[in-house]
Design an enzyme around this catalytic site. Structure first.
Site, PDB file in Angstrom:
ATOM      1  N   CYS A 167       2.248 -28.060  15.451  1.00 26.43           N
ATOM      2  CA  CYS A 167       2.019 -29.502  15.262  1.00 26.43           C
ATOM      3  C   CYS A 167       2.957 -30.054  14.195  1.00 26.43           C
ATOM      4  CB  CYS A 167       0.571 -29.768  14.855  1.00 26.43           C
ATOM      5  SG  CYS A 167      -0.661 -29.299  16.086  1.00 26.43           S
ATOM      6  N   CYS A 226      -2.192 -26.277  12.127  1.00 29.38           N
ATOM      7  CA  CYS A 226      -1.395 -25.988  13.321  1.00 29.38           C
ATOM      8  C   CYS A 226       0.093 -26.072  13.003  1.00 29.38           C
ATOM      9  CB  CYS A 226      -1.776 -26.977  14.427  1.00 29.38           C
ATOM     10  SG  CYS A 226      -0.705 -26.938  15.875  1.00 29.38           S
TER      11      CYS A 226
END
Length: 326
Positions: free
Chosen positions: A83, A80
């Site tokens: 993230c 991700c």
């Protein structure tokens, strides 16, 4: 393993006052235990403020720790990209907040069960757990200013509602070697009365709980915990023994009956239908005048106390009430 006491569906948690008292008691026990073992409160290192958590350690590292400090949960994954932008900011701010929050990082690829239990639809997703109560904070990338504002609000709610003042941080402490300690002032003068109210609730003595909260408010009208507890205890007292089907039939058959609409709104709130309860009473305010309108308005304000003034549903309902009145 199932997270306990989590308000993930928007249901009003009528055990909030009990949770607050239990959180305070656990914090006091932690301080007392640290004093017995080392003659004073323990401390954690800054490195201990950011931890990796999985399904096996969730109970200990999140639920139990949330009785001492607000635990922020960062759901992330290696693939991700957002993230990778958000997580370092969360970690840096957690250290900067110096024990007022704890950051738990959960890899969703390795902990699918936790992801499902929190209802995570996409990552990054950030939640908090305070005294065992789960709160969604935000999803997706967020700027540092927004994150700071969110953390400030979280710290304020944790302290005012649950008496959590965080961990003591010692920059010289060895990682993993400190003892968490909830620093804070001594027990307040009304703790015994508040505890009596919680015990009355546990015993099903709603009248006793109402009186105990009123005793606190007689001396300290601004006591937030007592006001919340009184609003919740009085709500439970009002719906105790009611026939839900009859109450709802009366409300449907008599839309002009103020008492029927008020009774149905109480049931809506206890059942977790917060917006239905607010909407029902706001619409009744629009249709009524004089004493009837004032009675509905007062009950709506009481239900606002139950949910909490910082809840966005209350904020929206207050605006709608103002439009209905004026």
């Amino acid at each position: 393993m199932q997270p306990r006491n989590m308000s993930m569906s928007g249901v009003v948690d009528l055990a909030a006052v009990k949770a607050a008292q239990e959180a305070k008691a656990k914090a006091e026990q932690a301080r007392a235990e640290a004093a017995r073992q080392g003659g004073g409160t323990g401390a954690v290192s800054p490195a201990d403020l950011v931890i990796d958590v999985d399904e096996a350690t969730f109970e200990r590292d999140v639920l139990q720790r949330s009785a001492e400090v607000p635990v922020v949960i960062d759901f992330w994954a290696e693939w991700c990209q957002p993230c990778k932008q958000l997580s370092p900011v969360l970690e840096r701010l957690t250290v900067e907040y110096a024990g007022r929050v704890l950051l738990a990082k959960i890899d969703v690829d390795a902990n699918q069960m936790l992801m499902q239990q929190f209802g995570v639809q996409g990552i990054p997703a950030v939640f908090a757990v305070v005294a065992g109560q789960a709160l969604p904070l935000f999803q997706g990338a967020a700027g540092e200013a927004q994150i700071r504002q969110t953390l400030d609000q979280l710290v304020q709610v944790a302290e005012e509602r649950f008496g959590l003042t965080g961990l003591t941080v010692d920059p010289d402490a060895q990682p993993g070697g400190g003892v968490p300690a909830a620093a804070g002032p001594p027990a307040g003068p009304y703790d015994a009365l508040l505890e009596a109210a919680v015990q009355a609730l546990d015993a099903g003595d709603l009248a006793g709980a109402v009186q105990a909260y009123k005793n606190v408010l007689n001396d300290d009208p601004g006591n937030t915990e007592a006001k919340l507890g009184l609003a919740q205890a009085e709500l439970l007292q009002r719906v105790q023994g009611a026939d839900p089907q009859q109450v709802r039939r009366d409300a449907a058959d008599k839309p002009q009956d103020v008492e029927a609409q008020i009774a149905a709104a109480d049931l809506d709130l206890v059942g977790g239908h917060v917006e239905d309860a607010f909407g029902r009473l706001i619409e009744t305010v629009r249709r009524t005048v004089g004493d009837d309108r004032d009675a509905v308005r007062r009950r709506l304000l009481e239900l606002f106390e139950v949910v909490g003034s910082d809840d966005p549903r209350v904020v929206g309902a207050r605006r709608a009430l103002a439009r209905a009145l004026f």
